[in-house]
Design a protein around this motif. Structure first.
Motif, PDB file in Angstrom:
ATOM      1  N   GLY A  21      -9.438  96.062   1.340  1.00  0.00           N
ATOM      2  CA  GLY A  21      -9.923  94.872   1.055  1.00  0.00           C
ATOM      3  C   GLY A  21      -8.822  94.276   0.102  1.00  0.00           C
ATOM      4  O   GLY A  21      -9.080  93.058   0.395  1.00  0.00           O
ATOM      5  N   ARG A  30      -9.580  89.165   4.679  1.00  0.00           N
ATOM      6  CA  ARG A  30     -11.080  89.576   3.792  1.00  0.00           C
ATOM      7  C   ARG A  30     -12.613  89.249   5.114  1.00  0.00           C
ATOM      8  O   ARG A  30     -12.731  89.507   6.162  1.00  0.00           O
ATOM      9  N   ASP A  56     -13.772  91.314  -0.567  1.00  0.00           N
ATOM     10  CA  ASP A  56     -12.649  91.935  -0.696  1.00  0.00           C
ATOM     11  C   ASP A  56     -11.333  91.104  -2.324  1.00  0.00           C
ATOM     12  O   ASP A  56     -12.292  90.549  -3.077  1.00  0.00           O
ATOM     13  N   TYR A  67     -15.804  96.803  -3.638  1.00  0.00           N
ATOM     14  CA  TYR A  67     -14.579  97.828  -2.538  1.00  0.00           C
ATOM     15  C   TYR A  67     -15.898  98.816  -2.211  1.00  0.00           C
ATOM     16  O   TYR A  67     -16.167  99.723  -0.624  1.00  0.00           O
TER      17      TYR A  67
END
Ligand code: ATP
Ligand code: TYD
Length: 239
Positions: free
Chosen positions: A199, A203, A212, A229
């Motif tokens: 991330g 993107r 991200d 995440y």
């Protein structure tokens, strides 16, 4: 077993510490930290190191299945990843599927999030003091950073990685907007995909929501980033 590997710290970057195990191997230790704006904004992010390591390992293994040569050797299941030691090429290769980020700053004639007719590949020189400037393939060859064959292989690999990751993400309802790759050269002169895929370096959207580091760049807290995440890993089936 990576847990028993030991190494000397040889480099500390913004996202990772790098330890040398021997001539052939390095450990990349992902930090529980997040930075943005060339390190000007920095926060502790408990849990992020393991999540980003898990993403990197998962994507590198996926790419291996499709024959993409990469540096992954092993993972300790936590923040440490064992990799092949390479001579790094000081170039960031960026692939873009939609117009976003620095692309929009240099090309205001295209509206944000326009889907490109085909993926764009671009190169940036890795240089914090120059803020990773955009460079051309001629610049790269003239500077002797790689030869023509190696450069073609980097572009081909970057496009293959894009197809594999975009299709995989699409199958899970996610959109891959853009990402950054780094390559190194092994002792035989082969170009090998290196560094991370997480991330922090891509993107990824779900229903227009970022999963991200863009969240953090836009002002979200480190805790919110760690939650995103976690969501990415849950949606993609990353352990
Ligand atoms: P940036 O964030 O601009 O990439 P950084 O130095 O802060 O810079 P980190 O990810 O913290 O980045 O550091 C990891 C370092 O390890 C990078 O310099 C990267 O190029 C290097 N690296 C990654 N994979 C390998 C490898 N297989 N062999 C040698 N070096 C590697
Ligand atoms: P880009 O739009 O060029 O830069 P910025 O993040 O400054 O708007 O970024 C394109 C993609 O590459 C994005 O997914 C983030 C990633 N990236 C990195 O991982 N490291 C970097 O140093 C840069 C500049 C981008």
């Amino acid at each position: 077993m990576i847990g028993s590997w030991v190494g000397n710290l040889i480099y500390e970057g913004k996202a990772k510490r790098v330890y040398r195990v021997n001539d052939e191997l390095l450990i990349m230790e992902f930090k529980d930290e997040v930075t943005a704006f060339d390190g000007a904004r920095r926060e502790n992010a408990p849990g992020k190191g393991r999540l980003a390591a898990a993403q990197t390992v998962f994507f590198m293994r996926l790419l291996s299945k499709y024959g993409i040569r990469n540096h992954l050797v092993d993972w300790d299941g936590d923040r440490k990843v064992l990799v092949r030691s390479l001579k790094m090429i000081p170039i960031e290769v960026i692939v873009r599927n939609y117009a976003y980020g620095s692309f929009l700053k240099r090309m205001p004639l295209i509206k944000p999030m326009t889907k490109f007719s085909r993926p764009l590949v671009e190169f940036h020189l890795k240089s914090d003091e120059l803020h990773d400037p955009l460079i051309t393939s001629d610049d790269i060859i003239e500077a002797g950073l790689v030869n023509n064959d190696q450069l073609s292989e980097m572009v081909d690999t970057a496009l293959k990685v894009n197809t594999i990751l975009s299709n995989f993400m699409m199958s899970k309802g996610l959109t891959l907007v853009d990402f950054k790759l780094e390559f190194g050269i092994d002792k035989l002169g082969n170009v090998v995909l290196a560094d991370e895929l997480s991330g922090d370096t891509m993107r990824v959207l779900i229903n227009n929501k970022h999963l991200d580091k863009e969240l953090f760049r836009k002002g979200a807290s480190a805790l919110e980033l760690v939650k995103a995440y976690e969501e990415m890993n849950r949606l993609l089936g990353i352990p």
